[in-house]
Design a protein around this motif. Structure first.
Motif, PDB file in Angstrom:
ATOM      1  N   UNK A   1       0.817  -1.214   0.000  1.00 14.08           N
ATOM      2  CA  UNK A   1       0.000   0.000   0.000  1.00 14.08           C
ATOM      3  C   UNK A   1       0.850   1.262   0.000  1.00 14.08           C
ATOM      4  N   UNK A   2       2.124   1.106   0.348  1.00 13.70           N
ATOM      5  CA  UNK A   2       3.014   2.268   0.379  1.00 13.70           C
ATOM      6  C   UNK A   2       3.171   2.821  -1.033  1.00 13.70           C
ATOM      7  N   UNK A   3       3.049   4.124  -1.157  1.00  8.99           N
ATOM      8  CA  UNK A   3       3.106   4.765  -2.474  1.00  8.99           C
ATOM      9  C   UNK A   3       4.404   4.414  -3.191  1.00  8.99           C
ATOM     10  N   UNK A   4       4.259   3.949  -4.402  1.00  7.10           N
ATOM     11  CA  UNK A   4       5.418   3.686  -5.242  1.00  7.10           C
ATOM     12  C   UNK A   4       5.971   2.287  -5.166  1.00  7.10           C
ATOM     13  N   UNK A   5       5.545   1.464  -4.166  1.00  6.76           N
ATOM     14  CA  UNK A   5       6.124   0.129  -4.044  1.00  6.76           C
ATOM     15  C   UNK A   5       5.684  -0.764  -5.205  1.00  6.76           C
ATOM     16  N   UNK A   6       4.377  -0.839  -5.456  1.00  7.45           N
ATOM     17  CA  UNK A   6       3.887  -1.713  -6.532  1.00  7.45           C
ATOM     18  C   UNK A   6       4.443  -1.271  -7.881  1.00  7.45           C
ATOM     19  N   UNK A   7       4.459   0.038  -8.121  1.00 11.84           N
ATOM     20  CA  UNK A   7       4.995   0.543  -9.384  1.00 11.84           C
ATOM     21  C   UNK A   7       6.505   0.274  -9.480  1.00 11.84           C
ATOM     22  N   UNK A   8       7.195   0.378  -8.354  1.00 12.45           N
ATOM     23  CA  UNK A   8       8.620   0.075  -8.348  1.00 12.45           C
ATOM     24  C   UNK A   8       8.896  -1.392  -8.631  1.00 12.45           C
ATOM     25  N   UNK A   9       8.021  -2.260  -8.132  1.00 11.52           N
ATOM     26  CA  UNK A   9       8.180  -3.689  -8.428  1.00 11.52           C
ATOM     27  C   UNK A   9       8.010  -3.967  -9.913  1.00 11.52           C
ATOM     28  N   UNK A  10       7.117  -3.211 -10.565  1.00 13.59           N
ATOM     29  CA  UNK A  10       6.973  -3.360 -12.016  1.00 13.59           C
ATOM     30  C   UNK A  10       8.287  -3.034 -12.719  1.00 13.59           C
ATOM     31  N   UNK A  11       8.923  -1.950 -12.268  1.00 11.98           N
ATOM     32  CA  UNK A  11      10.230  -1.598 -12.846  1.00 11.98           C
ATOM     33  C   UNK A  11      11.250  -2.693 -12.561  1.00 11.98           C
ATOM     34  N   UNK A  12      11.193  -3.276 -11.354  1.00 12.39           N
ATOM     35  CA  UNK A  12      12.114  -4.351 -11.012  1.00 12.39           C
ATOM     36  C   UNK A  12      11.930  -5.575 -11.891  1.00 12.39           C
ATOM     37  N   UNK A  13      10.669  -5.928 -12.179  1.00  4.15           N
ATOM     38  CA  UNK A  13      10.414  -7.082 -13.053  1.00  4.15           C
ATOM     39  C   UNK A  13      10.921  -6.839 -14.469  1.00  4.15           C
TER      40      UNK A  13
ATOM     41  N   UNK B   1       0.531  -1.179 -14.142  1.00  5.65           N
ATOM     42  CA  UNK B   1       1.924  -1.328 -14.588  1.00  5.65           C
ATOM     43  C   UNK B   1       2.534  -2.617 -14.067  1.00  5.65           C
ATOM     44  N   UNK B   2       2.194  -3.010 -12.842  1.00  3.14           N
ATOM     45  CA  UNK B   2       2.725  -4.243 -12.293  1.00  3.14           C
ATOM     46  C   UNK B   2       2.170  -5.450 -13.044  1.00  3.14           C
ATOM     47  N   UNK B   3       0.866  -5.447 -13.329  1.00  3.38           N
ATOM     48  CA  UNK B   3       0.278  -6.587 -14.022  1.00  3.38           C
ATOM     49  C   UNK B   3       0.823  -6.715 -15.441  1.00  3.38           C
ATOM     50  N   UNK B   4       1.049  -5.578 -16.093  1.00  2.00           N
ATOM     51  CA  UNK B   4       1.627  -5.631 -17.436  1.00  2.00           C
ATOM     52  C   UNK B   4       3.047  -6.192 -17.382  1.00  2.00           C
ATOM     53  N   UNK B   5       3.836  -5.745 -16.388  1.00  2.00           N
ATOM     54  CA  UNK B   5       5.198  -6.257 -16.251  1.00  2.00           C
ATOM     55  C   UNK B   5       5.184  -7.732 -15.885  1.00  2.00           C
ATOM     56  N   UNK B   6       4.226  -8.138 -15.026  1.00  2.00           N
ATOM     57  CA  UNK B   6       4.125  -9.544 -14.643  1.00  2.00           C
ATOM     58  C   UNK B   6       3.763 -10.414 -15.847  1.00  2.00           C
ATOM     59  N   UNK B   7       2.861  -9.931 -16.689  1.00  2.00           N
ATOM     60  CA  UNK B   7       2.477 -10.686 -17.886  1.00  2.00           C
ATOM     61  C   UNK B   7       3.662 -10.842 -18.838  1.00  2.00           C
TER      62      UNK B   7
END
Length: 698
Positions: free
Chosen positions: A476-488, A522-528
């Protein structure tokens, strides 16, 4: 004191050249106490004093030597140079040589005193002049070897001055036969001046000077091979004279830098480490500087445990580390070496002062060393050590600042963050609650440095593994989920694997975390993309995470993501897409094969439309930057066709939306190419893909 007139100086000079030489020399020596500048300024008088040194009468030579010494001492700016210019140095050396042979101790004392004062100072050109005098070094070494007490000190001082000129002079002194043994022997002198001067000379000949810690190993080996060298150095370090102890620490630095064996010999010498630690506590900056340099060299060459076990070493290094000087930086480096050993790390953990100093440095330019040391401290001390680190005021904020630092400082901070997270649930929760740590980790996920991305994802993963209840709060922390997308999407295998592991761990930790991740486009797109195209380790972990999201109630988001993935890669086929298809076909999604085929075709069609739309958007942007061409004029220079001017159209974009782009010649076309190229390429691509109707050629 009344002023000494020129006439009085002239009369003294005349007397010195007459039969009253002895009385005149005594008078000049007495007058030099108060009138050295006036006497030094009289060239004839200085020449007469030097001439008096050639006398065979000690009653003349001794006061003449004393007069030259006092002029150099009382007028340090001009006196030494004027004495040397008058030829004092070779004359005084000749006096010393004669008096040694005749047993004239007072004469030898006066001559050596004068030589020492004339050549005094760092990088003295007069000391260089002394060294260049034939036989000077040999004579001084012989005096140092054959004399004792005060006379040895008087011989050691000029040798010290020569060594202080520069590296070349120090090396030549080291090469003088017998010089090193004589200087080491002088270290044991009961005369503190002799021992201090010898220590200074040895410090220089061994290659240690100020902030220069580059030793000459060959010379240092010769020093260490002398009987009694280490006990003498230990004695000087504990002797109470700061200047002598500083130089002794310099010699110790050179010895420790030779190799592991020398470092261990130094560390095992009784009282030596205790002396360095006492010197480290000295308020003089040069004392702390040389002490930390010596301790650093000892630790760096394999004796870090001995440093850690020395009484008070860790606390003294911690106190030095609080300073912003070079000594503070070396203290941090030494603590980092000590912490490399688990025993040393535990000693640091038990020192409140050390932990506090290291935490305070996390927000400074020394963060790289402080964070590295603390990571080992926490690794060795576990939850208790982590608790002590986090209990320091401002620890979490300082760590967050270090996490945002560039380069290696951030990597060291991540080592510390991982160590805290892995030490137990309590420290992990306190770290996650710490102000700014999680946002800093989220920002680090977007770093261009693969080690930083991998470390930040590893830290988040370690937090969830320590306490699964943290997963919902972290995502829930701002930027974590989006940052994980960048990590993937990162082009670094370890970073992508760690990001995939965290996404999987968070998705399995609870429904709330899984759904929050699934709601991040963005995370789901990176995960896919990772599920269909990444390496096997990343793909497998991502597919596991997507399955967990589907079970948590995010089936629609997972299906849409995988359909886009399959549609975008449908032309490739092959086994890489099989796991993604199985996820759609198997529980919990359990879609019919026909539905999967329809979704794949629909996604493929949508992907094609998106690609066409993207190409047209690119063409539109390029067209906006291309002025609408005038068919009858050159697009570069504006010359109209006709009257001998032939216009030719650009073949690449003929039929594009900007019309025919024509040029009057090759020079104009080449000059316009940089500005025209984006539009030309976009138009050609759109025409080739059938996105534009073919225009009839004129």
């Amino acid at each position: 004191m009344p002023v000494l007139t020129r006439e009085e100086i002239r009369r003294l000079t005349a007397r010195l050249r007459g039969p009253e030489k002895a009385a005149a020399a005594l008078a000049i020596a007495s007058a030099a106490e108060a009138h050295a500048p006036e006497l030094a300024a009289c060239q004839p008088l200085m020449a007469a004093l030097v001439e008096a040194l050639r006398s065979d009468d000690a009653a003349v030579v001794n006061p003449a030597s004393t007069a030259l010494m006092r002029i150099a001492e009382k007028d340090p700016r001009a006196g030494p140079r004027r004495a040397a210019d008058a030829g004092a140095l070779p004359a005084l050396l000749a006096v010393a040589a004669r008096s040694r042979g005749r047993g004239g101790e007072p004469t030898l004392t006066a001559a050596l005193l004068a030589v020492g004062h004339i050549t005094h100072g760092d990088c003295s050109p007069l000391a260089a002049r002394l060294a260049a005098t034939p036989g000077a070094q040999r004579l001084l070494v012989d005096c140092l070897t054959s004399q004792a007490g005060r006379l040895a000190a008087l011989a050691a001082v000029p040798l010290q001055n020569i060594a202080r000129v520069d590296a070349a002079h120090a090396q030549r002194l080291a090469d003088e036969p017998g010089a090193v043994p004589a200087l080491v022997a002088a270290l044991r002198s009961p005369n503190t001046s002799a021992a201090g001067a010898a220590a200074c000379a040895l410090c220089r000949v061994a290659g240690v000077s100020g902030d220069d810690d580059t030793a000459r190993p060959a010379v240092a080996r010769r020093i260490g091979a002398q009987a009694g060298a280490l006990p003498a150095l230990a004695s000087l370090l504990n002797g109470g004279d700061t200047a002598t102890a500083v130089n002794a620490a310099g010699v110790v630095t050179a010895l420790a830098a030779v190799d592991k064996g020398h470092a261990r010999r130094v560390a095992s010498e009784p009282g030596l480490l205790a002396g360095l630690i006492a010197l480290l506590r000295n308020e003089e900056p040069c004392a702390a500087s040389n002490a930390t340099l010596a301790l650093f060299r000892i630790a760096a060459k394999g004796a870090a445990r001995a440093v850690a076990e020395a009484d008070g070493a860790v606390d003294a290094l911690a106190a030095a580390a609080l300073g912003g000087s070079d000594a503070g930086a070396r203290a941090h480096k030494t603590l980092a070496l000590v912490a490399n050993d688990q025993h040393g790390a535990r000693r640091i953990a038990q020192s409140p002062g050390a932990v506090g100093a290291l935490v305070a440095a996390l927000g400074s330019g020394l963060a790289i060393h402080a964070a590295f040391t603390l990571s080992h401290v926490v690794g060795a001390g576990g939850a208790a050590a982590a608790g002590r680190v986090l209990a320091e005021p401002g620890a979490a904020a300082a760590l967050a600042a270090a996490l945002r630092a560039p380069g290696d400082a951030a990597i060291s901070a991540l080592l510390l963050a991982v160590a805290i997270a892995e030490s137990g649930p309590g420290p992990a929760r306190r770290l996650a609650d710490g102000g700014g740590v999680v946002p800093a980790l989220a920002a680090a996920l977007r770093s261009a440095n693969g080690d930083v991305v991998a470390g930040s994802a590893q830290t988040l993963l370690s937090l969830v593994e320590a306490d699964t209840a943290l997963a919902a709060r972290l995502v829930e922390e701002a930027g974590v989920a989006e940052g994980l997308a960048a990590g993937l999407d990162a082009p670094f295998e370890e970073a992508a694997v760690n990001a995939a592991c965290f996404v999987g761990a968070a998705s399995h930790a609870g429904r709330a975390a899984a759904r929050r991740l699934a709601r991040t486009p963005s995370l789901m797109a990176a995960a896919a993309r990772a599920a269909c195209a990444a390496s096997a380790p990343v793909s497998a972990r991502v597919l596991d995470a997507l399955a967990a999201m589907a079970e948590a109630g995010a089936a629609a988001e997972v299906t849409a993501a995988l359909s886009r993935c399959l549609g975008g890669a449908a032309g490739d086929g092959g086994p890489r897409l099989a796991p993604a298809r199985r996820l759609l076909l198997d529980p919990p999604l359990s879609l019919p094969a026909e539905a999967v085929a329809v979704l794949t075709r629909s996604a493929a069609a949508a992907a094609a439309v998106e690609a066409r739309a993207a190409a047209l958007e690119a063409l539109a942007r390029a067209t906006a930057g291309e002025a609408r061409a005038r068919p009858g004029a050159c697009a570069a220079c504006g010359r109209a066709g006709g009257g001998g001017v032939r216009l030719g159209a650009c073949a690449g974009c003929a039929g594009g939306p900007a019309g025919r782009v024509v040029y009057c010649g090759g020079d104009c076309q080449r000059s316009a190419r940089p500005a025209h190229r984006p539009y030309c390429h976009a138009a050609a691509a759109a025409l080739s893909a059938g996105l534009l109707p073919q225009q009839p050629q004129p």
